[in-house]
Design a protein around this motif. Sequence first.
Motif, mmCIF file in Angstrom:
data_model
loop_
_atom_site.group_PDB
_atom_site.id
_atom_site.type_symbol
_atom_site.label_atom_id
_atom_site.label_comp_id
_atom_site.label_asym_id
_atom_site.label_seq_id
_atom_site.Cartn_x
_atom_site.Cartn_y
_atom_site.Cartn_z
ATOM 1 N N ALA A 48 0.944 -1.499 -0.294
ATOM 2 C CA ALA A 48 -0.307 0.419 -0.558
ATOM 3 C C ALA A 48 1.034 0.794 -0.177
ATOM 4 C CB ALA A 48 -1.024 -0.024 1.627
ATOM 5 N N THR A 51 -0.050 9.003 -0.443
ATOM 6 C CA THR A 51 0.594 10.400 -0.462
ATOM 7 C C THR A 51 0.141 11.459 -0.156
ATOM 8 O OG1 THR A 51 -1.459 11.449 -1.898
ATOM 9 C CG2 THR A 51 0.282 9.714 -3.277
ATOM 10 N N THR A 55 -3.722 10.133 -0.974
ATOM 11 C CA THR A 55 -4.252 8.968 -2.784
ATOM 12 C C THR A 55 -3.574 7.674 -1.863
ATOM 13 O OG1 THR A 55 -4.273 10.700 -4.079
ATOM 14 C CG2 THR A 55 -4.002 8.501 -5.134
ATOM 15 N N THR A 56 -4.765 6.742 -2.216
ATOM 16 C CA THR A 56 -4.288 5.718 -1.661
ATOM 17 C C THR A 56 -4.017 4.614 -2.999
ATOM 18 O OG1 THR A 56 -6.796 4.850 -0.667
ATOM 19 C CG2 THR A 56 -4.780 5.909 0.784
ATOM 20 N N THR A 57 -3.001 3.309 -2.639
ATOM 21 C CA THR A 57 -2.478 2.482 -3.471
ATOM 22 C C THR A 57 -2.595 0.981 -3.010
ATOM 23 O OG1 THR A 57 -1.624 4.015 -5.209
ATOM 24 C CG2 THR A 57 -1.506 2.040 -6.194
ATOM 25 N N TYR A 58 -3.443 -0.040 -3.510
ATOM 26 C CA TYR A 58 -3.164 -1.063 -2.670
ATOM 27 C C TYR A 58 -2.843 -2.162 -4.171
ATOM 28 C CZ TYR A 58 -5.554 1.450 1.202
ATOM 29 O OH TYR A 58 -5.955 2.305 2.472
ATOM 30 N N ASP A 60 -3.019 -5.467 -5.569
ATOM 31 C CA ASP A 60 -4.285 -6.608 -6.134
ATOM 32 C C ASP A 60 -4.336 -7.727 -4.515
ATOM 33 O OD1 ASP A 60 -3.909 -6.196 -9.499
ATOM 34 O OD2 ASP A 60 -4.349 -5.443 -8.207
ATOM 35 N N LYS A 63 -6.008 -6.132 -1.277
ATOM 36 C CA LYS A 63 -7.332 -4.680 -1.914
ATOM 37 C C LYS A 63 -9.132 -5.158 -0.766
ATOM 38 C CE LYS A 63 -6.217 -2.665 -6.304
ATOM 39 N NZ LYS A 63 -6.221 -2.598 -7.458
#
Length: 111
Positions: A48, A51, A55-58, A60, A63
């Motif tokens: 994960a 920013t 903003t989040t990113t995980y 796959d 999630k």
Amino acid sequence: VQLQASGGGLVQPGGSLRLSCTPSVSILSLNPMAWYRQAPGKQRELVAALTSGGTTTYGDSVKGRFTISRDDAKNAVYLQLNSLKPEDTAVYYCVARLMYWGQGTQVTVSS
């Protein structure tokens, strides 16, 4: 920059853990903050990222189960791990600016 990660341990499948990471400098100067993991015999992978703008990113595989967050007042970033599976077993690393790595904390999911 030094990153102190904690919160790992042994947990049963379906359980939860919360990892914490405290940097040696203000977290406001570190963007993004991220968690990576590495399982035995596997490459490191992004779990994960978060920013400064929120903003989040995980990855796959996590999630809907893991959540990254930060508390600027406590100068810390967290990773909430829910519904843990044996395949989540790995060393989890806190990473700042994609270039500063903490020492890692072991998460083991086993019955």
